[in-house]
Design a protein around this motif. Structure first.
Motif, short mmCIF file in Angstrom:
data_model
loop_
_atom_site.label_atom_id
_atom_site.label_comp_id
_atom_site.label_asym_id
_atom_site.label_seq_id
_atom_site.Cartn_x
_atom_site.Cartn_y
_atom_site.Cartn_z
N ILE A 56 -10.19 3.04 3.43
CA ILE A 56 -8.74 3.55 2.54
C ILE A 56 -9.41 3.79 1.03
CG2 ILE A 56 -6.79 2.97 2.05
CD1 ILE A 56 -7.04 3.04 4.98
N ILE A 57 -9.30 4.95 0.81
CA ILE A 57 -10.01 5.52 -0.48
C ILE A 57 -8.75 5.85 -1.43
CG2 ILE A 57 -11.65 7.09 -1.55
CD1 ILE A 57 -13.12 7.19 1.15
N LEU A 109 0.81 -1.18 -0.02
CA LEU A 109 -0.17 -0.12 -0.11
C LEU A 109 0.87 1.44 -0.09
CD1 LEU A 109 -2.67 -1.01 2.59
CD2 LEU A 109 -2.84 -0.59 0.05
N ALA A 110 2.13 1.14 0.42
CA ALA A 110 2.98 2.30 0.37
C ALA A 110 3.09 3.29 -0.88
CB ALA A 110 4.47 1.93 0.73
N VAL A 111 2.99 2.26 -1.93
CA VAL A 111 2.83 3.03 -3.21
C VAL A 111 1.71 4.05 -3.47
CG1 VAL A 111 4.18 1.23 -4.36
CG2 VAL A 111 1.36 1.20 -4.47
N ILE A 112 0.74 3.99 -2.71
CA ILE A 112 -0.24 5.13 -2.78
C ILE A 112 -0.41 6.13 -1.98
CG2 ILE A 112 -1.69 3.50 -4.52
CD1 ILE A 112 -3.51 3.08 -1.87
N ARG A 113 0.68 5.86 -0.96
CA ARG A 113 0.61 7.05 0.18
C ARG A 113 0.17 8.39 -0.10
NH1 ARG A 113 2.04 11.02 2.90
NH2 ARG A 113 2.71 10.89 4.89
N ASP A 114 0.64 9.00 -1.26
CA ASP A 114 0.51 10.52 -1.38
C ASP A 114 -0.86 10.74 -2.28
OD1 ASP A 114 2.99 10.98 -0.36
OD2 ASP A 114 4.05 10.74 -2.19
N GLN A 115 -1.47 9.56 -2.40
CA GLN A 115 -2.77 9.75 -3.12
C GLN A 115 -4.14 9.42 -2.31
OE1 GLN A 115 -1.44 7.17 -5.71
NE2 GLN A 115 0.03 8.56 -6.61
N VAL A 116 -3.81 8.61 -1.18
CA VAL A 116 -4.79 7.99 -0.32
C VAL A 116 -5.58 9.02 0.29
CG1 VAL A 116 -3.61 7.35 1.53
CG2 VAL A 116 -5.41 5.78 0.68
N VAL A 117 -6.91 8.75 0.63
CA VAL A 117 -7.54 9.52 1.47
C VAL A 117 -8.46 8.55 2.55
CG1 VAL A 117 -9.79 11.06 2.04
CG2 VAL A 117 -8.18 11.47 -0.17
N PHE A 118 -8.09 8.89 3.84
CA PHE A 118 -9.02 8.25 4.69
C PHE A 118 -10.58 8.42 5.11
CE2 PHE A 118 -5.56 6.58 8.24
CZ PHE A 118 -5.05 5.72 7.01
N ALA A 119 -11.27 7.90 5.31
CA ALA A 119 -12.56 8.18 5.84
C ALA A 119 -12.74 7.46 7.43
CB ALA A 119 -13.76 7.85 4.90
N VAL A 120 -12.90 8.01 8.33
CA VAL A 120 -13.08 7.50 9.58
C VAL A 120 -14.61 7.73 9.84
CG1 VAL A 120 -12.17 7.38 11.98
CG2 VAL A 120 -10.61 7.72 10.24
N ARG A 121 -15.28 6.68 10.19
CA ARG A 121 -16.67 6.92 10.92
C ARG A 121 -17.54 7.83 9.68
NH1 ARG A 121 -13.88 7.25 15.84
NH2 ARG A 121 -14.13 9.81 15.50
N GLN A 122 -17.07 7.44 8.44
CA GLN A 122 -17.59 8.18 7.17
C GLN A 122 -17.44 9.51 7.02
OE1 GLN A 122 -21.57 6.89 6.95
NE2 GLN A 122 -20.98 4.71 6.95
N GLU A 123 -16.14 10.16 7.71
CA GLU A 123 -15.92 11.46 7.62
C GLU A 123 -14.48 11.60 7.21
OE1 GLU A 123 -16.23 14.18 10.84
OE2 GLU A 123 -18.02 13.19 11.31
#
Length: 83
Positions: free
Chosen positions: A76-77, A43-57
């Motif tokens: 992990i989006i 997953l490290a290859v997408i680090r700079d593009q990834v967005v998290f959602a925690v409890r749908q935020e």
């Protein structure tokens, strides 16, 4: 323990769509990402593009402190291609 959901490219790289991980209750978004990458190094290859959602935020990877409850969902989006 939190439920981690993987979407699109993150699911391909992790090799699964969801799992339960044990992480500290108080953790920054960046530390949480690092914990997930320890389990799934690809997953490290997408680090700079990834967005998290925690409890749908949405949460940016950074120093924002998260206070996680047992059973919280962390999504992990990766970037979605298309127009």
């Amino acid at each position: 323990q939190v439920s981690v959901l993987y979407f699109a490219r993150s699911a391909e790289l992790a090799g699964l769509r969801s799992e339960t991980l044990s992480v500290p209750r108080q953790i920054t978004a960046l530390q949480l990402w690092e914990e997930i990458v320890k389990v799934h190094p690809r997953l490290a290859v997408i680090r700079d593009q990834v967005v998290f959602a925690v409890r749908q935020e949405y949460v940016l990877l950074g120093d924002q402190l998260l206070v996680l409850q047992p059973g919280d969902e962390v999504a992990i989006i990766p970037p979605i291609s298309g127009g």
